[in-house]
Scaffold this active site. Structure first.
Site, PDB file in Angstrom:
ATOM      1  N   ASN A 219       0.833  -1.208   0.000  1.00  0.00           N
ATOM      2  CA  ASN A 219       0.000   0.000   0.000  1.00  0.00           C
ATOM      3  C   ASN A 219       0.861   1.249   0.000  1.00  0.00           C
ATOM      4  OD1 ASN A 219      -2.274  -1.621   0.388  1.00  0.00           O
ATOM      5  ND2 ASN A 219      -2.309  -1.295   2.603  1.00  0.00           N
ATOM      6  N   MET A 220       0.276   2.343  -0.453  1.00  0.00           N
ATOM      7  CA  MET A 220       0.859   3.649  -0.172  1.00  0.00           C
ATOM      8  C   MET A 220       0.057   4.220   0.993  1.00  0.00           C
ATOM      9  SD  MET A 220       3.278   5.655  -0.886  1.00  0.00           S
ATOM     10  CE  MET A 220       3.944   5.749  -2.539  1.00  0.00           C
TER      11      MET A 220
ATOM     12  N   GLY B 259       1.957  -6.538   4.287  1.00  0.00           N
ATOM     13  CA  GLY B 259       2.900  -7.460   3.658  1.00  0.00           C
ATOM     14  C   GLY B 259       4.230  -6.781   3.403  1.00  0.00           C
ATOM     15  N   ALA B 260       4.170  -5.629   2.732  1.00  0.00           N
ATOM     16  CA  ALA B 260       5.404  -4.907   2.388  1.00  0.00           C
ATOM     17  C   ALA B 260       6.148  -4.485   3.653  1.00  0.00           C
ATOM     18  CB  ALA B 260       5.057  -3.688   1.536  1.00  0.00           C
ATOM     19  N   ASN B 261       5.420  -4.037   4.660  1.00  0.00           N
ATOM     20  CA  ASN B 261       6.084  -3.620   5.909  1.00  0.00           C
ATOM     21  C   ASN B 261       6.855  -4.788   6.530  1.00  0.00           C
ATOM     22  OD1 ASN B 261       4.847  -1.135   5.614  1.00  0.00           O
ATOM     23  ND2 ASN B 261       3.264  -1.510   7.148  1.00  0.00           N
TER      24      ASN B 261
ATOM     25  N   LYS C 232       1.264  -7.178  22.780  1.00  0.00           N
ATOM     26  CA  LYS C 232       0.363  -6.453  23.667  1.00  0.00           C
ATOM     27  C   LYS C 232       0.773  -4.989  23.868  1.00  0.00           C
ATOM     28  CE  LYS C 232       0.556  -9.542  27.071  1.00  0.00           C
ATOM     29  NZ  LYS C 232       0.145 -10.243  28.297  1.00  0.00           N
TER      30      LYS C 232
ATOM     31  N   GLY D 141       3.969  -5.647  26.410  1.00  0.00           N
ATOM     32  CA  GLY D 141       4.943  -6.632  25.955  1.00  0.00           C
ATOM     33  C   GLY D 141       4.366  -7.708  25.041  1.00  0.00           C
TER      34      GLY D 141
ATOM     35  N   THR E 249       2.139   2.962  14.036  1.00  0.00           N
ATOM     36  CA  THR E 249       1.749   2.280  12.795  1.00  0.00           C
ATOM     37  C   THR E 249       2.870   1.326  12.375  1.00  0.00           C
ATOM     38  OG1 THR E 249       0.685   4.334  12.115  1.00  0.00           O
ATOM     39  CG2 THR E 249       0.928   2.633  10.425  1.00  0.00           C
TER      40      THR E 249
ATOM     41  N   ASP F 190       3.912  -5.100  12.393  1.00  0.00           N
ATOM     42  CA  ASP F 190       4.599  -5.568  11.179  1.00  0.00           C
ATOM     43  C   ASP F 190       6.101  -5.712  11.440  1.00  0.00           C
ATOM     44  OD1 ASP F 190       2.167  -5.481   9.858  1.00  0.00           O
ATOM     45  OD2 ASP F 190       2.471  -3.420   9.185  1.00  0.00           O
TER      46      ASP F 190
HETATM   47  O1  RIB Z   1       0.099  -2.359   9.786  1.00  0.00           O
HETATM   48  C1  RIB Z   1       0.198  -1.072   9.265  1.00  0.00           C
HETATM   49  C2  RIB Z   1      -0.251  -1.043   7.846  1.00  0.00           C
HETATM   50  O2  RIB Z   1      -1.628  -1.329   7.797  1.00  0.00           O
HETATM   51  C3  RIB Z   1      -0.099   0.286   7.166  1.00  0.00           C
HETATM   52  O3  RIB Z   1       1.163   0.458   6.570  1.00  0.00           O
HETATM   53  C4  RIB Z   1      -1.242   0.317   6.195  1.00  0.00           C
HETATM   54  O4  RIB Z   1      -0.856   0.256   4.859  1.00  0.00           O
HETATM   55  C5  RIB Z   1      -2.134  -0.837   6.592  1.00  0.00           C
HETATM   56  O5  RIB Z   1      -2.066  -1.843   5.680  1.00  0.00           O
END
Ligand code: RIB
Length: 299
Positions: free
Chosen positions: A13-14, A43-45, A214, A218, A241, A245
């Site tokens: 995603n962007m 996924g990308a993260n 959590k 932790g 955010t 990931d």
């Molecule tokens: O987990 C964070 C991600 O969730 C963000 O980067 C956003 O793209 C959403 O997919």
């Protein structure tokens, strides 16, 4: 191909990130502080988190034939991720996430776009890639049938699979049985178990394969049937955010490097903590050297 590859199948995603002191109520307009477009997608993260640490990472996913798609593929390639298996879907927009960050916490709306074009048939085309992997990392921002197909192929070839059940949805029991680890946050864990009858035999087994992130409390992991609580690491959070990931990507990396599960979770816990110190899901994800430097200071 080496024997230590991580394959991530998931969203690209962007992220359209607005920072604001005040989140608007319905019908209200407020003035925000900043706006940024930042690469994201669960996924990308996760792929970036593993690659920055030094992992050999291949991503399977899709983008649209728009400028966001091109930017994201270039960006992920520059992170050292093998992006040769990315599908470009004509006439469809790349996935976006509209993110509001306020007091380090966030609200997110994802519009999947091209991510929805990862079908089970596309997953099957990548069977050899899955087979050659040490670890398969999955989330829930592509169609669930495709997640299931990927898990089936991983199971068939004895590939260790981590399922990050985010964003959470009701999951078929067969999927939960096939994967090796499930990594919900507390909210996702509650919903995951709410959908399963307590008398169902899977409940105990599922609990033991859960690694629960959590946040400030932790991480909880089971090792040989024993519950272990790993404390959180105090940092000045700017944006949470992508913290989950970062944890998942680092967990995959650590397991791939041969760490046992508790040590892998402790390492991933550190990576998750470092990642929240910068704005944007991927911005704060550390390299291996940065993790070592952080640990020198935070013994
Ligand atoms: O987990 C964070 C991600 O969730 C963000 O980067 C956003 O793209 C959403 O997919």
């Amino acid at each position: 191909m080496t024997g230590r590859q991580i394959t991530v199948i998931g969203s690209i995603n962007m992220d359209l990130v607005t920072s604001t002191f005040q989140i608007p109520k319905v019908g209200e307009t407020v003035l925000g502080q900043s706006f940024h477009t930042i690469p994201g997608g669960k996924g990308a993260n996760q792929a970036v988190a593993a690659a920055r640490l030094g992992g050999d990472v291949t991503m399977i996913g899709a983008v649209g034939d728009d400028s966001f798609g091109k930017t994201l593929v270039d960006h992920l390639t520059n992170q050292g991720i093998n992006m040769k298996n990315i599908l470009e879907v004509k006439g469809v927009s790349t996935g976006i996430a509209s993110i509001i960050v306020s007091e380090a916490d966030n609200s997110i709306i994802v519009v999947p776009g091209a991510n929805n074009y990862i079908t089970p048939e596309i997953i099957e085309k990548h069977e050899e890639r899955i087979k050659a992997s040490s670890i398969l990392l999955l989330q829930l921002e592509i169609p669930i049938e495709s997640v299931i197909r990927a898990a089936e192929l991983a199971k068939k070839h004895g590939v260790l699979t981590i399922l990050n059940p985010a964003p959470i949805q009701k999951l078929p029991q067969e999927l939960l049985e096939m994967v090796d680890y499930v990594t919900p946050n507390e909210h996702e864990q509650t919903l995951l178990f709410a959908s399963i009858d307590e008398s169902n035999q899977i409940v105990g087994k599922l609990m033991e394969k859960c690694i629960v992130t959590k946040g400030s409390k932790g991480v909880m992991v089971y090792k040989n049937g024993e519950k272990i609580e790993i404390p959180s690491i105090k940092v000045d959070a700017v944006d949470t955010t992508g913290a989950g990931d970062s944890f998942n990507g680092a967990l995959a990396y650590a397991l791939c490097e041969g760490l046992e599960i508790e040590e892998a979770c402790r390492f991933a816990n550190v990576v998750g903590a470092i990642s929240v110190t910068k704005l944007g899901a991927q911005t704060g994800m550390p390299t291996k050297k940065e993790v070592e430097e952080f640990l020198q200071v935070h013994k």
